[in-house]
Design a protein around this motif. Structure first.
Motif, PDB file in Angstrom:
ATOM      1  N   GLU A  87       0.904  -1.157   0.000  1.00 54.11           N
ATOM      2  CA  GLU A  87       0.000   0.000   0.000  1.00 54.11           C
ATOM      3  C   GLU A  87       0.935   1.197   0.000  1.00 54.11           C
ATOM      4  OE1 GLU A  87      -1.495   3.117   0.789  1.00 54.11           O
ATOM      5  OE2 GLU A  87      -1.856   2.463   2.852  1.00 54.11           O
ATOM      6  N   LYS A  88       1.091   1.756  -1.197  1.00 56.65           N
ATOM      7  CA  LYS A  88       2.172   2.704  -1.455  1.00 56.65           C
ATOM      8  C   LYS A  88       2.219   3.909  -0.510  1.00 56.65           C
ATOM      9  CE  LYS A  88       4.531   3.886  -5.716  1.00 56.65           C
ATOM     10  NZ  LYS A  88       4.408   4.182  -7.148  1.00 56.65           N
ATOM     11  N   ARG A  89       1.062   4.345  -0.033  1.00 51.54           N
ATOM     12  CA  ARG A  89       1.037   5.525   0.840  1.00 51.54           C
ATOM     13  C   ARG A  89       1.597   5.224   2.225  1.00 51.54           C
ATOM     14  NH1 ARG A  89      -3.466   5.721  -2.219  1.00 51.54           N
ATOM     15  NH2 ARG A  89      -3.705   7.572  -3.505  1.00 51.54           N
ATOM     16  N   ASN A  90       1.680   3.929   2.558  1.00 49.51           N
ATOM     17  CA  ASN A  90       2.147   3.562   3.898  1.00 49.51           C
ATOM     18  C   ASN A  90       3.290   2.548   3.873  1.00 49.51           C
ATOM     19  OD1 ASN A  90       0.323   4.863   6.078  1.00 49.51           O
ATOM     20  ND2 ASN A  90      -1.084   4.246   4.459  1.00 49.51           N
ATOM     21  N   ALA A  91       3.896   2.377   2.705  1.00 45.06           N
ATOM     22  CA  ALA A  91       4.996   1.410   2.594  1.00 45.06           C
ATOM     23  C   ALA A  91       6.324   2.085   2.939  1.00 45.06           C
ATOM     24  CB  ALA A  91       5.042   0.848   1.179  1.00 45.06           C
ATOM     25  N   ALA A  92       7.304   1.259   3.310  1.00 39.98           N
ATOM     26  CA  ALA A  92       8.661   1.777   3.536  1.00 39.98           C
ATOM     27  C   ALA A  92       9.383   1.791   2.193  1.00 39.98           C
ATOM     28  CB  ALA A  92       9.405   0.887   4.511  1.00 39.98           C
ATOM     29  N   PHE A  93      10.124   2.865   1.926  1.00 42.94           N
ATOM     30  CA  PHE A  93      10.862   2.967   0.672  1.00 42.94           C
ATOM     31  C   PHE A  93      12.369   2.894   0.919  1.00 42.94           C
ATOM     32  CE2 PHE A  93       6.751   4.277  -0.607  1.00 42.94           C
ATOM     33  CZ  PHE A  93       6.657   3.956  -1.949  1.00 42.94           C
ATOM     34  N   VAL A  94      13.050   2.275  -0.006  1.00 40.25           N
ATOM     35  CA  VAL A  94      14.504   2.220   0.036  1.00 40.25           C
ATOM     36  C   VAL A  94      15.043   3.652   0.032  1.00 40.25           C
ATOM     37  CG1 VAL A  94      16.503   1.674  -1.432  1.00 40.25           C
ATOM     38  CG2 VAL A  94      14.742  -0.053  -1.024  1.00 40.25           C
ATOM     39  N   ASN A  95      16.007   3.924   0.904  1.00 40.72           N
ATOM     40  CA  ASN A  95      16.670   5.241   1.032  1.00 40.72           C
ATOM     41  C   ASN A  95      15.848   6.304   1.750  1.00 40.72           C
ATOM     42  OD1 ASN A  95      19.066   4.490  -0.173  1.00 40.72           O
ATOM     43  ND2 ASN A  95      18.372   5.021  -2.234  1.00 40.72           N
ATOM     44  N   TYR A  96      14.732   5.913   2.346  1.00 40.28           N
ATOM     45  CA  TYR A  96      13.952   6.895   3.116  1.00 40.28           C
ATOM     46  C   TYR A  96      14.259   6.800   4.609  1.00 40.28           C
ATOM     47  CZ  TYR A  96      11.111   8.815  -0.661  1.00 40.28           C
ATOM     48  OH  TYR A  96      10.683   9.496  -1.789  1.00 40.28           O
ATOM     49  N   GLY A  97      15.260   5.990   4.958  1.00 38.17           N
ATOM     50  CA  GLY A  97      15.693   5.919   6.350  1.00 38.17           C
ATOM     51  C   GLY A  97      15.083   4.788   7.138  1.00 38.17           C
ATOM     52  N   ILE A  98      15.402   4.755   8.444  1.00 39.88           N
ATOM     53  CA  ILE A  98      14.891   3.690   9.313  1.00 39.88           C
ATOM     54  C   ILE A  98      13.355   3.750   9.341  1.00 39.88           C
ATOM     55  CG2 ILE A  98      15.329   5.187  11.331  1.00 39.88           C
ATOM     56  CD1 ILE A  98      15.612   2.654  13.042  1.00 39.88           C
ATOM     57  N   GLY A  99      12.747   2.582   9.209  1.00 44.30           N
ATOM     58  CA  GLY A  99      11.280   2.506   9.145  1.00 44.30           C
ATOM     59  C   GLY A  99      10.674   2.247  10.516  1.00 44.30           C
ATOM     60  N   LEU A 100       9.847   3.163  10.983  1.00 42.94           N
ATOM     61  CA  LEU A 100       9.154   2.981  12.260  1.00 42.94           C
ATOM     62  C   LEU A 100       7.823   2.278  12.011  1.00 42.94           C
ATOM     63  CD1 LEU A 100      11.231   5.091  13.076  1.00 42.94           C
ATOM     64  CD2 LEU A 100       9.445   6.376  14.217  1.00 42.94           C
ATOM     65  N   CYS A 101       7.530   1.252  12.774  1.00 45.74           N
ATOM     66  CA  CYS A 101       6.255   0.539  12.631  1.00 45.74           C
ATOM     67  C   CYS A 101       5.483   0.644  13.935  1.00 45.74           C
ATOM     68  CB  CYS A 101       6.488  -0.939  12.314  1.00 45.74           C
ATOM     69  SG  CYS A 101       7.419  -1.216  10.809  1.00 45.74           S
ATOM     70  N   LYS A 102       4.360   1.330  13.878  1.00 44.22           N
ATOM     71  CA  LYS A 102       3.515   1.453  15.077  1.00 44.22           C
ATOM     72  C   LYS A 102       3.019   0.073  15.492  1.00 44.22           C
ATOM     73  CE  LYS A 102      -0.470   4.072  16.860  1.00 44.22           C
ATOM     74  NZ  LYS A 102      -1.182   2.953  17.466  1.00 44.22           N
ATOM     75  N   TYR A 103       2.713  -0.731  14.472  1.00 45.11           N
ATOM     76  CA  TYR A 103       2.234  -2.087  14.732  1.00 45.11           C
ATOM     77  C   TYR A 103       2.702  -3.000  13.618  1.00 45.11           C
ATOM     78  CZ  TYR A 103      -1.095   0.127  11.623  1.00 45.11           C
ATOM     79  OH  TYR A 103      -1.638   0.852  10.602  1.00 45.11           O
ATOM     80  N   THR A 104       2.797  -4.287  13.946  1.00 47.49           N
ATOM     81  CA  THR A 104       3.062  -5.302  12.916  1.00 47.49           C
ATOM     82  C   THR A 104       1.833  -6.215  12.920  1.00 47.49           C
ATOM     83  OG1 THR A 104       4.234  -6.680  14.522  1.00 47.49           O
ATOM     84  CG2 THR A 104       5.565  -5.180  13.196  1.00 47.49           C
TER      85      THR A 104
END
Ligand code: MN
Ligand code: MN
Length: 468
Positions: free
Chosen positions: A357-374
Motif C-alpha cells: 500500500e504505497k502511501r504507507n509502505a517503507a521505501f529504500v533510502n527513506y531511512g529507518i522505518g518505524l512501525c507502530k504495529y506489525t
C-alpha cells in the motif's frame, strides 16, 4: 487563492517525507561507507547466531566490555555483557541515572532463516550421499535450490567437547548444493503452486559421489563421507544426534548497483539491525544518562520461544541482576524503560507493487522505518505502540537528525509478520518497532540500502543517549 499562496500553504501543511539523499549531509555519506564496510565484514563472519555471538563478544571486549558476574558492583560507565548459552547476548553500559529511571533498550535478533540438518541426516541414494534438512523460519523453498551452500554450526559430544564445524566457509572450500529439476522434465512440477513445487523433503544437500571399498560393498559413498568427517572432526554417525548444523548460503556480502548504494547478503534479517544496535552501543563516546541495554536474541524466526529466545526469562534475569546491583526493583526499571524493537521491515518493491500500500509502505533510502504495529489481519499479534510512544520516537530521531520514515509491511490482509516487540511490551516496557527496509526479505540473498543501514545505526545511538 494566489498560486504563490497555495504553494506556501502546501509547503507548510503537507508531509515532509522525502528521499534520504535529499536530506543527508556529505559528512554522513562518508561515515555511511565506513560503517557499511564494518557491517559487511560482520555479515561474512556471522553466518549463524553462534558466530554472531562470538563476533559480538570479540568486538565488545575490544571496547572494554567484560562478562557480568552476579553480585558485582556496577558504576556509571561500566560496560558488561552476558552470553546466553552461546546463542544470544545481552550488553549494558551503565548510565549516570539509577536504573529506577528506566533503561534505554534495543532488541534485535541474530538468527536467520536457513536449513538445519535433521538429527539423523546422512543417507545414500543412487550412489550419491545426502544430508536431510529441516528448514528453520519462513523460507520460500524454491529459492534454496541450485545455490552454493556452506555448513556451519557445532557438534556437542557426550564428554562436553563442542566441535565447531565449517564446511564451505573458507576460500577454496568445497560447497554443498540442493539440486532442482531440469526444464525439459518439469512439465508436472510447473503446474504446481510455488509453495508446493519444491517440497520440504526434497531439500536434501548433495554431499558426495565418490565410493570407497569394493564393487560388491554397499553404502560406499555414505561411508566415504563418514570417513572424511571422521578424519576432519573425529565424529561418528551417532554424533549428528547432538549437533546443530545449519546450511547457509555460501555467498559473501557485496555492494549492489552500479552506484554501490545497496548491500546484498544472506542473513540481513535481522543482522542489519543487530549490527546497528551493537555498533551504536560500542561507539558511544560518553556515558548515557539512562543505562543502555542491547539485546541480540535468538529464535525470533520461529516465534521467540525457547531458552535463548526473547520470551526467555534470561532477559528478565539479566535486568534483575543489573537492578539488584543498584538496589532497584526490576519492575520499577522496566516500567520506566523504552525499547526499540529493532527488526527489518519490507521495502516497497516495484516488481511486486500489488502487495504494498504505497502511501504507507517503507521505501529504500527513506531511512529507518518505524512501525507502530506489525501483526496480520486486524493487527493480530501486534503490540501496537500508542501515539505517545510514536511521538517520543519522532522527537528522539528528529533531535538527533536521524532520517526515518513510517512504515507498514504491506497491504492489509496481504499477509503479515511479527517481531520481538510484543514480548518486550508484555513485560511492561514501552516499545516501538523500527528497522531497515529490506528487498527480498528471507531470501538466501537479501538487499538493503546503505543509507537506511547507517540511519538505523544513528537511530540506535539516539535511543541509548536519550535523556527523556
Ligand atoms: Mn526479523
Ligand atoms: Mn524474519
Amino acid at each position: 487563492m494566489e498560486p504563490s499562496e497555495f504553494k506556501e500553504l502546501k509547503k507548510q501543511l503537507s508531509s515532509t517525507r522525502k528521499n534520504g539523499y535529499d536530506k543527508i549531509s556529505a559528512a554522513d555519506v562518508d561515515a555511511m561507507e565506513t560503517y557499511c564496510g564494518g557491517y559487511k565484514a560482520f555479515l561474512d563472519i556471522g553466518k549463524t547466531e553462534r558466530l554472531c555471538v562470538n563476533e559480538t563478544i570479540r568486538l565488545a571486549e575490544e571496547r572494554g566490555y567484560r562478562p557480568f558476574v552476579r553480585g558485582m558492583e556496577l558504576h556509571t560507565g561500566d560496560k558488561v555483557y552476558h552470553c546466553n548459552r552461546g546463542k544470544s547476548v545481552l550488553l549494558a553500559r551503565i548510565g549516570t541515572a539509577p536504573l529506577s529511571a528506566g533503561a534505554q533498550i534495543t532488541a534485535a535478533h541474530i538468527d536467520s532463516p536457513r536449513l538445519d540438518l535433521k538429527p539423523n541426516p546422512l543417507y545414500e541414494e543412487a550412489e550419491l550421499a545426502y544430508f536431510k534438512t529441516h528448514y528453520y523460519g519462513g523460507i520460500r523453498k524454491y529459492q534454496w535450490v541450485t545455490i552454493p551452500l556452506e555448513l556451519r554450526g557445532v557438534i556437542a559430544l557426550k564428554d562436553g567437547t563442542v566441535i565447531s564445524v565449517n564446511i564451505g566457509g573458507e576460500e577454496g572450500d568445497p560447497r554443498l548444493v540442493i539440486t532442482d529439476l531440469l526444464p525439459h522434465l518439469s512439465a508436472e512440477q510447473n503446474k504446481k503452486p510455488l509453495s508446493e513445487a519444491v517440497p520440504a523433503e526434497s531439500l536434501n544437500l548433495l554431499l558426495g559421489s565418490r565410493p570407497i571399498g569394493d564393487e560388491e560393498d554397499s553404502g560406499r559413498v555414505k561411508l566415504a563421507v563418514l570417513k572424511l568427517l571422521h578424519d576432519k572432526y573425529g565424529i561418528t554417525e551417532d554424533d549428528f544426534i547432538s549437533a546443530e548444523l545449519e546450511a547457509v548460503p555460501a555467498v559473501k556480502a557485496c555492494d549492489i548497483g552500479l552506484d554501490r548504494s545497496m548491500i546484498g547478503a544472506y542473513g540481513q534479517d535481522d543482522r542489519v539491525c543487530a549490527y546497528a544496535a551493537l555498533k551504536a552501543l560500542l561507539d558511544l563516546d560518553k556515558d548515557p544518562v539512562k543505562t543502555a541495554v542491547c539485546v541480540l536474541a535468538d529464535k525470533e524466526e520461529i516465534g521467540s520461544d525457547g531458552v535463548t529466545g526473547m520470551q526467555s526469562a534470561a532477559f528478565d534475569t539479566f535486568m534483575e541482576d543489573l537492578c539488584e546491583a543498584q538496589g532497584v526493583a526490576v519492575r520499577e526499571c522496566l516500567e520506566h524503560s523504552f525499547c526499540l524493537s529493532a527488526d527489518v521491515t519490507a521495502a516497497y518493491d516495484p516488481n511486486f507493487g500489488e502487495v504494498y500500500e504505497k502511501r504507507n509502505a517503507a521505501f529504500v533510502n527513506y531511512g529507518i522505518g518505524l512501525c507502530k504495529y506489525t501483526g496480520s489481519r486486524g493487527k493480530s499479534g501486534a503490540s501496537d505502540a500508542n501515539a505517545e510512544t510514536v511521538a517520543y520516537a519522532r522527537k528522539l530521531f528528529d533531535d538527533a537528525d536521524v532520517i526515518w520514515q513510517m512504515a507498514e509491511l504491506g497491504k492489509v490482509d496481504a499477509g503479515g509478520g511479527g517481531t520481538v516487540a510484543v514480548y518486550m511490551a508484555n513485560r511492561n516496557i514501552t516499545t516501538l518497532d523500527a528497522g531497515v527496509p529490506v528487498l527480498s526479505m528471507h531470501a538466501p540473498f537479501e538487499t538493503v540500502s546503505k543509507l537506511d543501514c547507517y540511519e538505523t545505526y544513528k537511530g540506535m545511538k539516539a535511543v541509548y543517549l536519550a535523556d527523556f
